[in-house]
Design an enzyme around this catalytic site. Structure first.
Site, PDB file in Angstrom:
ATOM      1  CG  ASP A   1     -39.690 -67.037  41.746  1.00 43.99           C
ATOM      2  OD1 ASP A   1     -40.778 -67.007  42.346  1.00 43.99           O
ATOM      3  OD2 ASP A   1     -39.496 -67.611  40.684  1.00 43.99           O
TER       4      ASP A   1
ATOM      5  CG  ASP B   1     -36.866 -68.471  36.841  1.00 43.60           C
ATOM      6  OD1 ASP B   1     -37.844 -68.040  37.479  1.00 43.60           O
ATOM      7  OD2 ASP B   1     -36.705 -69.656  36.548  1.00 43.60           O
TER       8      ASP B   1
ATOM      9  CG  ASP C   1     -39.770 -64.149  39.601  1.00 45.28           C
ATOM     10  OD1 ASP C   1     -40.669 -64.298  40.441  1.00 45.28           O
ATOM     11  OD2 ASP C   1     -39.205 -65.073  39.019  1.00 45.28           O
TER      12      ASP C   1
END
Lengths: 350, 963
Positions: B170, B590, B594
């Protein structure tokens, strides 16, 4: 991690005290096991170790090999194949028919010459070839319970087709017992009979625990097809040692079984006359029958295999030890030489 | 290359046979998504105010109840049984067990059923325990700050940790701690604040130690590292011109005031009472807002209260020289969105003036400035690029004074847009906000450091330039890399949407083609490439017809940065990369956005950080901090891969040794199915007598210690290249097993056949042959594992030698049972074979002979073709890491050069930059052939040197030019 047990603290030092208790409750407990830091030895194959290992093997193996070979060479063995010779010449074209014809057959005389002095005890074996005593159907065809225990005489479900006759269950039932070997050997030297002791040829545990003292043969070999020897129904199974030996099924299609012991030394060049009752049918499956007289050494019978194998492995290891010594002398590789690391060997390697 | 990867893609993934999933059709192309809308399992149609409709058939949905465990008390038994027998192997054994009840089977039923029950029972127990309490406890992966440690949420992925080839991460949110720090700002064209960030710190720290290493005289000069304790979280700003209210003396007070007002008002946060009386804490949607609020509080603009329509500030008033409480009426809030990239508030002050306060991405703000509001634009742009170079996130602040009449007019439009229902609402709102967010006056920019989590090596930023710079900072990009930029400029002048896409696609394809060509040129073969893709290009690149070309290019690049990616695209990229390359992928993130990516990747890692639990719930592993990923992969991944591949190969080997002896025996029984071993020997083999050493191998084996795994990241390549579990090795082990079993079988039958095997003239029967052969097998496989294991603790010793001892104990115990239970095993050791010297001699011969081929192979390999772990083991063994430290460090460097992973790599790059910069500037000053040393150059050199001197004292550096 070799020594650092405490992790580098990255937390804010200000808020330490209050949450310390809470923290420690969740923190994994430190133990050498869970952190995989147990003391360990990490053996490395250094040249010295390699050469020592090979040398050690050769030093241990070659003497054992020599000893085994000597033991095997000490054993004196007389083998006499008689299945063909014991058929009267007239019947040799129809061996099978001859052996299947019921009724008394003339006994067959074989003469054996002792090649070397044989010390007692001399074991008498019969050897069968191409006899698949280890066939699964054959091996299963027995009832251990029945052999052991008089009250379970009717436990014959595994014994088909030799389970029962019209008079009741067969004891001992099954194909193994049915096919009991029934050739007989009588030995004499210069017409003086040579006594063959048939006691103690079976395993003691079999006599005492597997074959009952109160189990007597019943309805045995009374069916239409006779497979082999008959048993004296007045003797309990635990004393029928031929049967006990036969019931220990052999592992391989060529096998010997103990017939008896001659407890008397035989001198070199003595001639033994064997009076042979040739009854057992191996002709239908091209089996061979052999009579074997053998002494034993501490290692057992006459078998060079172990000695040769030991010498081979020991010799190979000695050769390898020499070869690696030369390699390490001629072209030594320094231990932990960084030039062997993959990233040094081909820098463009991705 | 292309062909081979295609082939990988096409073939059935046999690894999936385990759960039958190789027979399922592969996932269909995501294109026919539209037709799925409203279908069950894809999306839900919700009827407002008509809850009864939801209880009827087509819309009868399950509840949203989220369960974090797999089983409950009732479902445990059936579901876990199903889980067990879902696997091919277990189902096979179940069938075998059922068959053993019939008369066909050569085995007795208990000998097949009991091990099955045992294995299934153990697996079920393991499932239950894991469901109850999933954990992994490495103290070094424990986060002090949040009291969380790493959790393994699935148990059957560990080996893939060692094979990860592609990491998809990410963007910033994941890679940073999600703690923003206010670092610098440029107000009214003047830049404030300047401090070393973490990369600078680490670089100077490392140079420090290098210096010390090469010149011991300088030790005394070492200046302590600038590890200061930041008293205020989120505020890492030092500038005496602004601190402690000193900005009030500045000439440009008005702009500074406005700047801080924007900072304090233009946000969605709320203050939280803290136990400290005068300082507040804040909560906001994004951490950067929190950082801004804290900063403004520190600089005298405390945001202290928010009601529905009023925001209260405690301001430091420069005129009055004291703190004044001011109320601002919040008229409108134009929210932040990723497409707008800005947010504004419209407030009216106590004296009735209406202001539009706006913050947003610089490019967006600069577009919307009034002509008279551009006075600082040039200076600000300069600062902006500086900040971006340092890897900061920047936001531009602007304001506009709105006349009341204008506002009323606009508000009516805006309210109308706001109350519109339907798809055009967004568009209306957009155009409404466009109307008011214009003619603004630029105040300045603020730079926040997205505080890097320790040890990160992949980032993407909002802006392409920022992303690239941060990519450099993290060594995702390196100086020697050739960069490709894939971008597509949508020509908004063209009205037809599909035409635009077509043009863009054509442009993209040509870009891709030219890049691919360049990669394939001969002299570029070994050059690393980097690819930077922006959102729009990605959108086109992922369309099915360009997909293959795009991925082909991407896969050949060492690193790929995608900017401005939507969650759906993230998941799509992950799936495409996974399918296209056939390599193991790891996705880490996180946030809730995602989740798709995490689920799509082979290994999903969630960070149990500050952004909630969605990512963690979807992940296979959860980490409290990103930096633990390095340890998770480098140490645990490498170990797990090594252990599991060794374990599987050994498992194959030992069962081949065992099974083939049975098979060879069939040649001698006319294939009747007679079994050489007693049923209970067979049962005990995998369950009792050889299982514990395998477990110790799988749990405790370490080819190299954990610190070495960190120091030599190249060791991880073993996993990516799959050398521990290649076909070559598998076949090698199968051959080894076959040879060993042949040696065992032939030796025993030749040693035992026909003749007496002990002095008493007795010959061997099936039971004796079986027991002796079996003893040889037990010895061989257990000694073989001792040759495999390179790390012996007392546990391994206990398990290996204990297993062999256990066999004799087992044999004694079994033989002591009454013959009705032990059958042929009755007194087999005590009466028969134990007393026979040939038994022990055969065992010794067979064990040595059957291990000899492997041993010779191992010696040859180690002598002539040692693998990396072998060499490093040897180095450790000779204590070269202590006696020959320079070599040890040099090899670490070399190892990293090919991998460039981790924090240290970033530090190397930074050192490189700094040294280069010094070199350049010194040349420009001292080289007389060039122009005269200008004061500017001289000062900049001094300031640069200051950076170094601050931590290490660089007099040495000046005397001896760096090489």
């Amino acid at each position: 991690m070799s020594s650092t047990a405490v992790p580098s603290s990255s937390g804010a030092p200000g808020s330490a005290e209050a949450s310390a208790v809470r923290r420690n409750s969740k923190r994994p407990k430190y133990s050498k096991f869970t952190q995989q830091e147990l003391p360990a030895c990490k053996p490395i194959l250094t040249p010295r170790w390699v050469i020592s290992a090979f040398m050690l093997v050769s030093i241990v193996f070659i003497p054992i090999g020599v000893a085994s070979l000597f033991a095997s060479r000490d054993v004196v063995e007389i083998i006499d194949r008689y299945d063909h010779e014991c058929i009267p010449v007239a019947n040799r074209s129809k061996e099978l028919q001859y052996i299947q014809t019921p009724g008394p057959r003339p006994s067959c005389i074989r003469t054996l010459t002792v090649p070397k002095r044989m010390k007692q005890p001399i074991y008498v074996y019969y050897q069968l070839d191409n006899f698949y005593q280890n066939h699964r159907r054959y091996v299963k065809s027995r009832s251990d319970q029945q052999l052991r225990d008089n009250s379970s005489a009717d436990e014959v479900s595994d014994c088909k087709p030799e389970d029962s006759t019209s008079n009741g269950s067969i004891v001992p039932c099954g194909l193994i017992a049915w096919s009991l070997f029934n050739d007989t050997y009588g030995f004499s030297i210069n017409n003086a009979p040579l006594n063959v002791n048939k006691k103690g040829i079976s395993w003691k545990s079999d006599r005492e625990h597997k074959f009952g003292k109160d189990v007597y043969p019943k309805n045995f070999q009374s069916g239409g097809l006779i497979g082999g020897a008959k048993l004296d129904s007045s003797i309990p199974l635990s004393e029928q040692e031929d049967l006990i030996v036969w019931m220990r099924t052999a592992a391989l299609p060529t096998f010997r079984k103990l017939y008896g012991k001659i407890e008397q030394d035989l001198e070199e060049n003595q001639v033994i006359n064997v009076t042979l009752g040739n009854n057992y049918n191996t002709y239908s499956f091209n089996g061979k029958k052999k009579l074997v007289l053998s002494t034993t050494s501490w290692l057992g019978g006459k078998n060079d295999f172990l000695g040769i194998a030991y010498l081979t492995v020991g010799g190979l290891c000695f050769f390898l030890a020499m070869a690696f010594t030369i390699v390490y002398l001629v072209k030594p590789r320094q231990l932990g030489d960084p030039s062997y690391l993959s990233w040094n060997r081909n820098p463009s390697w991705q | 290359m292309r062909e081979s990867s295609r082939r990988t893609k096409r073939k059935i993934r046999w690894s999936k046979l385990y759960t039958f999933s190789c027979f399922r059709p592969p996932n269909a192309d995501p294109d026919p998504i539209k037709s799925l809308i409203g279908r069950p399992g894809f999306s839900r149609v919700v009827f407002c105010n008509k809850p009864h409709l939801h209880r009827m058939k087509p819309h009868k949905y399950p509840t949203n109840y989220v369960s974090t465990t797999k089983y409950n008390v009732v479902t445990f038994l059936p579901r876990s049984l199903f889980e067990q027998f879902r696997r091919v192997a277990n189902l096979y054994f179940l069938l075998a067990a059922v068959l053993s009840l019939t008369s066909l089977s050569p085995f007795t039923p208990p000998s097949l059923i009991i091990p099955l029950v045992f294995v299934v029972g153990i697996s079920m127990l393991k499932e239950a325990v894991e469901d109850w309490h999933r954990f992994l406890q490495d103290i070094q992966m424990f986060d002090e700050a949040t009291c969380q440690s790493v959790r393994a949420r699935t148990s059957n992925l560990n080996e893939e940790l060692g094979q990860v080839s592609i990491i998809l991460s990410d963007k910033t949110g994941t890679l940073t701690c999600n703690q923003m720090e206010f670092r610098k700002c440029s107000i009214a064209g003047v830049s404030y604040g300047g401090d070393l960030n973490e990369v600078d710190l680490a670089a100077s720290h490392r140079m420090n130690s290098d210096m010390v290493a090469c010149s011991p005289n300088l030790k005394n000069l070492k200046i302590p590292d600038a590890h200061r304790e930041y008293s205020i979280k989120g505020f890492n700003f030092r500038d005496d011109r602004l601190m402690d209210g000193r900005w009030t003396c500045n000439s440009n007070v008005y702009d500074i005031t406005m700047f801080f007002r924007v900072m304090a008002l233009c946000h969605t946060g709320i203050p939280i009472e803290d136990d400290q009386a005068d300082k507040l804490k804040f909560e906001a949607e994004s951490p950067e807002e929190v950082a801004f609020l804290i900063t403004s509080q520190e600089l005298g603009f405390q945001f202290c209260k928010r009601t529905q329509s009023v925001m209260v500030l405690k301001e430091l008033d420069p005129d009055l020289g004291g703190i004044v409480k001011r109320e601002y009426k919040l008229l409108n809030l134009l929210e932040f969105s990723s497409s707008r990239k800005r947010m504004s508030v419209i407030v009216s002050t106590e004296d009735g003036q209406i202001f539009l306060l706006c913050k947003g991405a610089d490019s967006i703000i600069f577009e919307r400035l009034a002509d008279n509001g551009r006075s600082y634009q040039e200076a600000t742009s300069l600062h902006l690029s500086c900040y971006a170079e340092d890897g900061f996130r920047t936001l531009a602040f602007a304001y506009r004074r709105v006349e009341r009449a204008d506002y009323e007019h606009w508000n009516s439009i805006f309210m109308k847009a706001k109350t519109t229902v339907g798809p055009e609402r967004d568009e209306l709102l957009e155009s409404a906000s466009e109307m008011i967010e214009k003619d603004m006056i630029l105040l300045g920019v603020a730079a926040v450091e997205d505080k890097l989590q320790k040890g990160i090596w992949l980032l993407t930023g909002d802006k392409k330039e920022t992303a690239i710079n941060i990519g450099f900072a993290c060594s995702l990009l390196r100086q020697d890399m050739r960069q490709f930029h894939l971008s597509s400029v949508m020509d908004s002048g063209c009205s037809n949407q599909s035409e635009v896409i077509l043009v863009a696609k054509k442009a993209l394809v040509s870009q891709i083609k030219s890049f691919s060509q360049e990669i394939n040129e001969e002299h570029n073969k070994h050059m690393p490439f980097a690819l930077v893709v922006d959102g729009q290009a990605l959108e086109i690149g992922l369309r099915s017809d360009v997909k293959d070309q795009f991925l082909q290019l991407a896969v050949e690049c060492a690193s790929v940065i995608c900017c401005r990616v939507s969650p759906k695209q993230k998941a799509l990229i992950t799936r495409l990369v996974k399918e296209f390359t056939g390599k193991t992928t790891l996705a880490i993130g996180d946030g809730a956005n995602d989740v798709g990516m995490i689920q799509e990747a082979d290994i999903g890692v969630g960070i149990s950080g500050l952004e909630g639990m969605q990512a963690v719930m979807a992940s296979d592993f959860s980490l409290p901090q990103f930096r633990f990923l390095e340890r998770l992969l480098m140490v645990h991944g490498h170990w797990c891969y090594n252990r599991i591949s060794k374990m599987i190969l050994y498992f194959i080997y030992k069962n081949i040794v065992f099974g083939l002896t049975l098979f060879f025996y069939e040649f001698y029984t006319s294939f009747s199915g007679q079994v050489l071993y007693d049923d209970w020997y067979m049962t005990a083999f995998n369950v009792l007598l050889t299982s514990l050493p395998v477990i110790s191998l799988g749990v405790l084996e370490q080819d190299v210690p954990s610190d070495v795994c960190h120091q030599f990241p190249a060791l991880y390549k073993q996993g990516q290249r799959g050398i521990c579990f290649s076909w070559k090795r598998i076949i090698g082990w199968i051959l080894n097993g076959a040879v060993a079993s042949l040696i065992i079988f032939l030796s025993t039958i030749h040693a035992l056949s026909t003749v007496a095997f002990l002095g008493k003239g007795k010959v061997a029967d099936i039971a004796h042959l079986g027991t002796i052969t079996y003893t040889c097998v037990i010895w061989t496989v257990n000694c073989q594992i001792a040759l495999i294991i390179s790390h012996f603790t007392w546990i391994q010793h206990l398990f290996i030698w204990g297993s062999i001892l256990l066999w004799y104990i087992f044999l004694l115990a079994y033989g002591a049972l009454p013959p009705s239970y032990s059958h042929t095993g009755f007194q087999v050791l005590t009466e028969a074979i134990g007393g026979a010297p040939s038994f022990w001699i055969i065992t010794l011969l067979v064990v040595v002979a059957s291990l000899l081929p492997y041993f010779i192979y191992m010696v040859l390999q180690r002598t002539f073709y040692p693998l990396d772990d072998h060499v490093i083991q040897e180095m450790k063994h000779c204590k070269k890491d202590i006696f020959d430290k320079p070599m040890w460090l040099r090899e670490q460097q070399n190892s990293k050069r090919t991998t460039q992973v981790g924090f240290s790599a970033r530090v190397d790059v930074k050192i490189h930059h700094l040294k280069e910069a010094i070199q350049q500037r010194r040349e420009s000053i001292y080289n007389p052939t060039q122009r005269c040393p200008s004061p500017v150059a001289f000062w900049s050199l001094l300031s640069l040197l200051g950076k170094l001197v601050q931590t290490q004292g660089t007099a040495h550096e000046l005397d001896h030019p760096p090489t």
